[in-house]
Design an enzyme around this catalytic site. Structure first.
Site, PDB file in Angstrom:
ATOM      1  N   ASN A   9       0.867  -1.180   0.000  1.00  0.00           N
ATOM      2  CA  ASN A   9       0.000   0.000   0.000  1.00  0.00           C
ATOM      3  C   ASN A   9       0.908   1.236   0.000  1.00  0.00           C
ATOM      4  O   ASN A   9       1.549   1.532   1.000  1.00  0.00           O
ATOM      5  CB  ASN A   9      -0.891  -0.020   1.257  1.00  0.00           C
ATOM      6  CG  ASN A   9      -1.703   1.252   1.419  1.00  0.00           C
ATOM      7  OD1 ASN A   9      -1.789   2.066   0.494  1.00  0.00           O
ATOM      8  ND2 ASN A   9      -2.301   1.422   2.589  1.00  0.00           N
ATOM      9  N   LYS A  11      -0.015   4.252  -0.152  1.00  0.00           N
ATOM     10  CA  LYS A  11      -0.665   5.423   0.467  1.00  0.00           C
ATOM     11  C   LYS A  11      -0.498   6.624  -0.466  1.00  0.00           C
ATOM     12  O   LYS A  11      -0.530   6.444  -1.677  1.00  0.00           O
ATOM     13  CB  LYS A  11      -0.110   5.650   1.874  1.00  0.00           C
ATOM     14  CG  LYS A  11      -0.152   4.363   2.713  1.00  0.00           C
ATOM     15  CD  LYS A  11       0.128   4.551   4.165  1.00  0.00           C
ATOM     16  CE  LYS A  11       0.020   3.207   4.881  1.00  0.00           C
ATOM     17  NZ  LYS A  11       0.196   3.322   6.318  1.00  0.00           N
ATOM     18  N   HIS A  95      -9.383   1.304   5.502  1.00  0.00           N
ATOM     19  CA  HIS A  95      -8.057   1.506   6.097  1.00  0.00           C
ATOM     20  C   HIS A  95      -8.202   2.467   7.286  1.00  0.00           C
ATOM     21  O   HIS A  95      -8.965   3.430   7.226  1.00  0.00           O
ATOM     22  CB  HIS A  95      -7.074   2.056   5.061  1.00  0.00           C
ATOM     23  CG  HIS A  95      -5.657   1.989   5.539  1.00  0.00           C
ATOM     24  ND1 HIS A  95      -5.153   2.888   6.457  1.00  0.00           N
ATOM     25  CD2 HIS A  95      -4.663   1.111   5.280  1.00  0.00           C
ATOM     26  CE1 HIS A  95      -3.901   2.556   6.722  1.00  0.00           C
ATOM     27  NE2 HIS A  95      -3.573   1.489   6.030  1.00  0.00           N
ATOM     28  N   GLU A  97      -6.477   4.820   8.296  1.00  0.00           N
ATOM     29  CA  GLU A  97      -6.223   6.235   8.014  1.00  0.00           C
ATOM     30  C   GLU A  97      -7.472   6.894   7.440  1.00  0.00           C
ATOM     31  O   GLU A  97      -7.718   8.078   7.660  1.00  0.00           O
ATOM     32  CB  GLU A  97      -5.013   6.358   7.073  1.00  0.00           C
ATOM     33  CG  GLU A  97      -3.718   6.059   7.825  1.00  0.00           C
ATOM     34  CD  GLU A  97      -2.595   5.495   6.985  1.00  0.00           C
ATOM     35  OE1 GLU A  97      -2.672   5.546   5.745  1.00  0.00           O
ATOM     36  OE2 GLU A  97      -1.625   4.977   7.585  1.00  0.00           O
ATOM     37  N   GLU A 166      -4.777  -4.684  10.882  1.00  0.00           N
ATOM     38  CA  GLU A 166      -3.744  -3.664  11.039  1.00  0.00           C
ATOM     39  C   GLU A 166      -3.973  -2.930  12.364  1.00  0.00           C
ATOM     40  O   GLU A 166      -4.770  -1.984  12.413  1.00  0.00           O
ATOM     41  CB  GLU A 166      -3.806  -2.664   9.885  1.00  0.00           C
ATOM     42  CG  GLU A 166      -3.559  -3.275   8.528  1.00  0.00           C
ATOM     43  CD  GLU A 166      -3.096  -2.241   7.510  1.00  0.00           C
ATOM     44  OE1 GLU A 166      -2.045  -2.458   6.920  1.00  0.00           O
ATOM     45  OE2 GLU A 166      -3.768  -1.216   7.337  1.00  0.00           O
ATOM     46  N   GLY A 172       3.220   2.505  10.727  1.00  0.00           N
ATOM     47  CA  GLY A 172       4.149   3.606  10.508  1.00  0.00           C
ATOM     48  C   GLY A 172       4.939   3.984  11.747  1.00  0.00           C
ATOM     49  O   GLY A 172       5.603   5.017  11.781  1.00  0.00           O
ATOM     50  N   SER A 210       4.062  -1.958  10.143  1.00  0.00           N
ATOM     51  CA  SER A 210       5.527  -1.996  10.259  1.00  0.00           C
ATOM     52  C   SER A 210       6.121  -3.350   9.862  1.00  0.00           C
ATOM     53  O   SER A 210       7.089  -3.809  10.469  1.00  0.00           O
ATOM     54  CB  SER A 210       5.979  -1.601  11.675  1.00  0.00           C
ATOM     55  OG  SER A 210       5.579  -0.270  11.976  1.00  0.00           O
TER      56      SER A 210
HETATM   57  P1  13P Z   1       3.479   0.522   7.526  1.00  0.00           P
HETATM   58  O1  13P Z   1       3.961  -0.783   6.948  1.00  0.00           O
HETATM   59  O2  13P Z   1       4.180   1.716   6.961  1.00  0.00           O
HETATM   60  O3  13P Z   1       3.431   0.479   9.022  1.00  0.00           O
HETATM   61  O4  13P Z   1       1.929   0.697   7.029  1.00  0.00           O
HETATM   62  C1  13P Z   1       1.044  -0.327   7.228  1.00  0.00           C
HETATM   63  C2  13P Z   1      -0.219   0.007   6.524  1.00  0.00           C
HETATM   64  O5  13P Z   1      -0.967   0.867   6.956  1.00  0.00           O
HETATM   65  C3  13P Z   1      -0.517  -0.705   5.274  1.00  0.00           C
HETATM   66  O6  13P Z   1      -1.829  -0.459   4.857  1.00  0.00           O
END
Ligand code: 13P
Length: 253
Positions: A9, A11, A95, A97, A166, A172, A210
């Site tokens: 992803n 983002k 997601h 976010e 997640e 992150g 992560s």
């Molecule tokens: P990271 O791998 O950067 O922690 O992000 C995970 C994520 O949100 C994938 O959708």
């Protein structure tokens, strides 16, 4: 046995130049995976630019969200039908976010998953608790509520998609859920799916938060971890290739 999946992803990261260099590096290091499906969720504007080179490697493409409606006065939004028309085969929905920044509710996430199927896209439904929920002992309840909203609406249609667990506190932050903590929640998710329908036991459950080359193998060795949804590390072709290799070599039996 659920399909193994390693998904990236991006983002809101990347550019046409980065994408071109990325595919060159992927082509150089590529060993066709035998056990897992590889998915990439670039920003929607890079989708058409990705089609040919992704197809040549057998990588399937997706978008990062879709709107519940097929068309209309929704400025800035993206319909599942448009994503399918542009070559997407998958979409993320829910997601964390987007739940946090765009106010996507459990019902809104379920509506997006339904829209995805309507358009022929496979939904990867993201669930996960925030740190305060985990500290309050509510992690399982939160994930159960998120899942049940989708299950109530979709039922066995969810067999076409996947779940991504997640934990928000691991996204992150560099703080991965330990393989044991991740496995425990994956087992809960598998139970919830299986209680709704035996067929749903085949839905892949991938872990996100992560994931890096150095922790992927330990996560993939867990019984109910069927793959990964990788954020930051998926932008680095060498790291993403190493995570795919970890699934090929060390994934659960
Ligand atoms: P990271 O791998 O950067 O922690 O992000 C995970 C994520 O949100 C994938 O959708």
């Amino acid at each position: 046995m659920p399909q193994r999946i390693v998904a990236g992803n991006w983002k809101m990261n990347g550019s046409r130049a980065l994408l071109a260099a990325y595919f060159t590096a992927m082509e150089q290091g590529w060993a066709a995976p035998r056990r897992c499906e590889v998915l990439l969720f670039p920003p929607a504007l890079l989708l058409s630019e990705s089609i040919e080179r992704a197809a040549a490697l057998g990588i399937r493409l997706g978008v990062q969200t879709v709107h519940p409606e097929a068309s209309g006065a929704y400025t800035g939004e993206l319909a599942a039908e448009m994503a399918a028309d542009a070559g997407a085969q998958w979409t993320l929905v829910g997601h964390s976010e987007r739940r946090a920044a765009c106010g996507e509710s459990n019902d809104g996430v379920a509506a997006r998953a339904v829209a995805a199927l309507r358009a022929g896209l496979k939904p990867m439904v993201c669930v996960g608790e925030v740190l305060a929920d985990r500290r309050a002992g509510r992690a399982e309840d939160v994930v159960r509520e998120q899942l049940e909203a989708v299950l109530t609406t979709m039922g066995e249609d969810l067999c076409a998609g996947a779940i991504a667990y997640e934990p928000v506190w691991a996204i992150g932050t560099g703080e991965t859920a330990s393989p044991e903590v991740a496995q425990a929640m994956h087992a809960v998710i598998r139970d919830i799916l299986g209680a709704a329908s035996k067929r749903l036991l085949e839905v892949p459950i991938v872990y996100g938060g992560s994931v890096k080359p150095d922790n992927a193998a330990a996560l993939f060795a867990e019984t109910d971890i069927d793959g990964a949804l990788v954020g930051g590390a998926s932008l680095d072709a060498a790291a993403f290739l190493a995570i795919i290799a970890a699934m090929e070599n060390h994934g659960n039996p």
